[in-house]
Design a protein around this motif. Structure first.
Motif, short mmCIF file in Angstrom:
data_model
loop_
_atom_site.label_atom_id
_atom_site.label_comp_id
_atom_site.label_asym_id
_atom_site.label_seq_id
_atom_site.Cartn_x
_atom_site.Cartn_y
_atom_site.Cartn_z
N LYS A 45 0.83 -1.20 0.00
CA LYS A 45 0.00 0.00 0.00
C LYS A 45 0.86 1.25 0.00
O LYS A 45 0.59 2.21 -0.74
N ASP A 46 1.93 1.24 0.83
CA ASP A 46 2.84 2.38 0.86
C ASP A 46 3.56 2.55 -0.48
O ASP A 46 3.73 3.67 -0.96
N ARG A 101 2.16 6.44 -6.91
CA ARG A 101 1.17 7.41 -7.35
C ARG A 101 1.70 8.84 -7.20
O ARG A 101 1.53 9.68 -8.10
N GLN A 102 2.32 9.11 -6.06
CA GLN A 102 2.87 10.44 -5.85
C GLN A 102 4.01 10.74 -6.83
O GLN A 102 4.13 11.85 -7.35
N ALA A 118 2.44 1.60 -3.42
CA ALA A 118 1.47 2.08 -4.41
C ALA A 118 1.25 3.58 -4.25
O ALA A 118 1.18 4.33 -5.23
N GLU A 119 1.16 4.03 -2.98
CA GLU A 119 0.98 5.46 -2.74
C GLU A 119 2.21 6.25 -3.18
O GLU A 119 2.09 7.33 -3.78
N GLU A 120 3.39 5.67 -2.93
CA GLU A 120 4.62 6.34 -3.37
C GLU A 120 4.71 6.41 -4.88
O GLU A 120 5.10 7.45 -5.44
#
Length: 253
Positions: free
Chosen positions: A211-212, A218-219, A214-216
């Protein structure tokens, strides 16, 4: 037709899950009383025996109903062979003590149908159940055994705890064949539960890291997109400046 049959089986399993857990707790009490209080009256022992077999009959009936509700009954039997063994084997007189282990198996099979969110609760319940049942079972087998060293409930609980955790101090150990079979079952169950806990903790960390990540990602993609837009805007501004500079001499002429 298939959907209706499957839905009926699922509805039955959902409606009977909690009542069967309550019956399993009642079975535990009925099983424990004659062992913890060996001087109890014959009438109390008779009632406990009746409750045990009554609960056992409820589990057997539940298996038969689930089998009848299943569309592919042969596949149901193959996929639930452990349930079938747990229902049939303790009915044989020399194997009556297996009803203790079989009850745990049946409760565990039904618990797997619950939501994964409740996994910690079921693992904790399995640990407590194994400790309790293992202690009572080994005490009933070893208390009157010649040369046995598990004579009290305290000794039995201590032995079960050290056996499940595979520590095995050796201060208490079964001397009978059935007691050693129970010890093997507790050791394997303890290893299995430890594996379940370890696997789920690892899965939680992996899911968290994914999850982290994927968020990274995306950012990072958003930052790259903004950088590209800024580059295009700079190119447009530079082009406009060039046009403006080239247009000034012409105006002066």
């Amino acid at each position: 037709m298939k959907q209706r049959a499957v839905s009926a089986q699922v509805r039955w399993e959902r409606h009977t899950q909690r009542p069967l857990f309550v019956l399993a707790a009642l079975f535990a009490v009925a099983y424990a009383v004659p062992i913890v209080r060996p001087d109890t009256s014959d009438r109390v022992e008779w009632w406990c025996e009746t409750v045990e077999w009554g609960v056992w009959g409820a589990f057997a009936l539940d298996y038969v109903i689930r089998l009848l509700l299943a569309e592919r009954r042969r596949e149901f039997v193959r996929s639930h062979w452990l349930d079938l063994c747990a229902v049939v084997l303790p009915m044989i007189q020399p194997m009556r003590l297996l009803r203790l282990v079989a009850t745990l198996l049946l409760v565990g099979q039904r618990a797997r149908m619950a939501s994964q969110i409740r996994l910690t609760t079921y693992v904790g319940g399995a640990v407590i159940g194994l400790l309790m049942f293992g202690s009572l079972a080994v005490l009933s087998v070893e208390r009157d055994a010649p040369g046995g060293n598990i004579d009290t409930l305290d000794d039995a609980v201590w032995w079960s705890f050290t056996t499940m955790t595979t520590v095995g101090y050796g201060d208490h150990a079964p001397t009978t064949g059935l007691g050693r079979v129970l010890a093997v079952g507790l050791m394997l169950s303890g290893i299995a539960l430890l594996g379940v806990v370890t696997a789920n903790i690892a899965a939680w960390f992996i899911a968290r890291f994914e999850k982290d990540d994927a968020e990274e990602r995306r950012q990072t993609a958003a930052i790259a997109e903004l950088a590209e837009e800024v580059r295009l805007l700079r190119a447009e501004v530079s082009a406009l400046k060039s046009v403006a500079v080239e247009g000034v001499p012409e105006q002066r002429r």
